[in-house]
Write a protein that holds these residues in place. Sequence first.
Motif, PDB file in Angstrom:
ATOM      1  N   ASP A 108      65.558  21.417  11.165  1.00 13.37           N
ATOM      2  CA  ASP A 108      66.442  22.677  11.505  1.00 13.37           C
ATOM      3  C   ASP A 108      67.157  23.903  10.762  1.00 13.37           C
ATOM      4  OD1 ASP A 108      64.624  22.727  13.953  1.00 13.37           O
ATOM      5  OD2 ASP A 108      65.886  22.048  14.816  1.00 13.37           O
ATOM      6  N   SER A 109      67.891  23.260  10.411  1.00 14.71           N
ATOM      7  CA  SER A 109      69.338  23.727   9.133  1.00 14.71           C
ATOM      8  C   SER A 109      68.224  23.916   8.295  1.00 14.71           C
ATOM      9  CB  SER A 109      70.344  22.684   9.446  1.00 14.71           C
ATOM     10  OG  SER A 109      71.613  23.756   8.287  1.00 14.71           O
ATOM     11  N   ASP A 110      67.488  22.928   7.131  1.00 14.05           N
ATOM     12  CA  ASP A 110      67.172  22.955   6.451  1.00 14.05           C
ATOM     13  C   ASP A 110      66.500  23.784   6.143  1.00 14.05           C
ATOM     14  OD1 ASP A 110      68.609  20.590   5.032  1.00 14.05           O
ATOM     15  OD2 ASP A 110      66.636  18.990   5.806  1.00 14.05           O
ATOM     16  N   ALA A 111      65.075  24.851   6.888  1.00 13.96           N
ATOM     17  CA  ALA A 111      63.994  25.441   7.666  1.00 13.96           C
ATOM     18  C   ALA A 111      64.859  26.439   7.448  1.00 13.96           C
ATOM     19  CB  ALA A 111      63.624  24.952   8.691  1.00 13.96           C
ATOM     20  N   GLU A 112      65.855  26.926   7.920  1.00 12.42           N
ATOM     21  CA  GLU A 112      66.386  28.101   7.931  1.00 12.42           C
ATOM     22  C   GLU A 112      66.791  28.543   6.334  1.00 12.42           C
ATOM     23  OE1 GLU A 112      69.765  28.731  10.798  1.00 12.42           O
ATOM     24  OE2 GLU A 112      68.343  27.802  12.323  1.00 12.42           O
ATOM     25  N   LYS A 113      67.538  27.630   6.003  1.00 10.10           N
ATOM     26  CA  LYS A 113      68.263  27.438   4.798  1.00 10.10           C
ATOM     27  C   LYS A 113      67.561  28.475   3.651  1.00 10.10           C
ATOM     28  CE  LYS A 113      71.861  24.526   5.688  1.00 10.10           C
ATOM     29  NZ  LYS A 113      73.233  23.339   4.717  1.00 10.10           N
ATOM     30  N   ILE A 114      65.845  27.222   3.549  1.00  8.85           N
ATOM     31  CA  ILE A 114      65.253  27.527   3.195  1.00  8.85           C
ATOM     32  C   ILE A 114      64.045  29.253   3.052  1.00  8.85           C
ATOM     33  CG2 ILE A 114      62.677  27.144   2.646  1.00  8.85           C
ATOM     34  CD1 ILE A 114      63.470  24.179   2.873  1.00  8.85           C
ATOM     35  N   GLU A 139      65.589  31.762   4.147  1.00  9.80           N
ATOM     36  CA  GLU A 139      66.892  32.378   4.115  1.00  9.80           C
ATOM     37  C   GLU A 139      67.178  33.038   1.829  1.00  9.80           C
ATOM     38  OE1 GLU A 139      69.566  35.545   3.605  1.00  9.80           O
ATOM     39  OE2 GLU A 139      68.845  34.643   5.905  1.00  9.80           O
ATOM     40  N   ILE A 140      66.670  31.810   1.172  1.00  5.55           N
ATOM     41  CA  ILE A 140      66.689  31.552  -0.096  1.00  5.55           C
ATOM     42  C   ILE A 140      66.040  32.304  -0.229  1.00  5.55           C
ATOM     43  CG2 ILE A 140      66.671  30.171  -1.871  1.00  5.55           C
ATOM     44  CD1 ILE A 140      67.947  27.907  -1.225  1.00  5.55           C
ATOM     45  N   TYR A 161      55.722  38.760  -9.123  1.00  2.00           N
ATOM     46  CA  TYR A 161      57.001  38.461  -7.551  1.00  2.00           C
ATOM     47  C   TYR A 161      58.161  37.565  -8.519  1.00  2.00           C
ATOM     48  CZ  TYR A 161      53.676  38.609  -3.786  1.00  2.00           C
ATOM     49  OH  TYR A 161      52.881  39.506  -3.030  1.00  2.00           O
ATOM     50  N   TYR A 162      59.933  38.506  -8.440  1.00  2.00           N
ATOM     51  CA  TYR A 162      60.171  37.568  -9.597  1.00  2.00           C
ATOM     52  C   TYR A 162      61.192  36.736  -8.374  1.00  2.00           C
ATOM     53  CZ  TYR A 162      59.407  41.133 -12.493  1.00  2.00           C
ATOM     54  OH  TYR A 162      58.269  42.080 -13.246  1.00  2.00           O
ATOM     55  N   TYR A 163      61.882  36.161  -9.437  1.00  2.00           N
ATOM     56  CA  TYR A 163      62.636  34.983  -8.661  1.00  2.00           C
ATOM     57  C   TYR A 163      64.823  35.443  -9.855  1.00  2.00           C
ATOM     58  CZ  TYR A 163      66.709  31.373  -7.801  1.00  2.00           C
ATOM     59  OH  TYR A 163      67.624  30.255  -7.069  1.00  2.00           O
ATOM     60  N   SER A 164      64.781  35.905  -8.006  1.00  2.00           N
ATOM     61  CA  SER A 164      66.699  36.210  -8.890  1.00  2.00           C
ATOM     62  C   SER A 164      67.744  35.112  -8.215  1.00  2.00           C
ATOM     63  CB  SER A 164      67.335  37.453  -7.739  1.00  2.00           C
ATOM     64  OG  SER A 164      68.684  38.099  -7.794  1.00  2.00           O
ATOM     65  N   GLY A 165      67.718  34.591  -9.778  1.00  2.00           N
ATOM     66  CA  GLY A 165      69.103  33.752  -9.850  1.00  2.00           C
ATOM     67  C   GLY A 165      70.718  33.444 -10.762  1.00  2.00           C
ATOM     68  N   ASP A 166      71.097  33.567 -10.668  1.00  2.00           N
ATOM     69  CA  ASP A 166      72.265  34.103 -11.648  1.00  2.00           C
ATOM     70  C   ASP A 166      72.234  35.661 -12.471  1.00  2.00           C
ATOM     71  OD1 ASP A 166      73.270  31.382 -11.572  1.00  2.00           O
ATOM     72  OD2 ASP A 166      71.939  31.002 -13.251  1.00  2.00           O
ATOM     73  N   GLY A 167      72.112  36.875 -11.539  1.00  2.00           N
ATOM     74  CA  GLY A 167      72.104  38.281 -11.588  1.00  2.00           C
ATOM     75  C   GLY A 167      71.402  38.198 -12.628  1.00  2.00           C
ATOM     76  N   THR A 168      69.940  37.862 -12.794  1.00  2.00           N
ATOM     77  CA  THR A 168      68.602  38.013 -13.653  1.00  2.00           C
ATOM     78  C   THR A 168      66.772  37.773 -12.755  1.00  2.00           C
ATOM     79  OG1 THR A 168      68.329  35.264 -14.512  1.00  2.00           O
ATOM     80  CG2 THR A 168      69.795  36.985 -15.766  1.00  2.00           C
TER      81      THR A 168
END
Length: 122
Positions: A17-23, A25-26, A63-70
């Motif tokens: 359940d916690s893993d599903a919420e984290k995924i 949210e990401i 679709y863009y992935y935003s990681g480390d500000g890029t």
Amino acid sequence: MFGIAGDGQIVGLTEPDSDAEKISEIIKTRIEPIPEFRLRFHKTEDGKVLLILDVFKGDKTPYYYSGDGTLEAFVRIGNESVKASATELKRLVLRGRNTSYDSQVSPYKVGGLRLFQAAGAL
């Protein structure tokens, strides 16, 4: 699928359940625009819980992935995701606009092309 080791062994999740919420949210905070997706649980015969993420094909590419500000766009090649090349990114932008390279308006005039061809034939 979450809960499967790199060697293919089913290990299950200890806090699904916690893993599903984290995924979830990401996905919502790091991908733009947010794709349509579904998270579902699967219980194996021996009681281990897996989490299955279904991401549906979208029309609003890229679709863009935003990681480390890029912002980065990725494409699937075989069984892996790789960073989109400049050409692939242009193709994704056109697809998101429901168009293609072939349907783009050319800056060249057809009449000018005929004059050039006629002058070359002389």
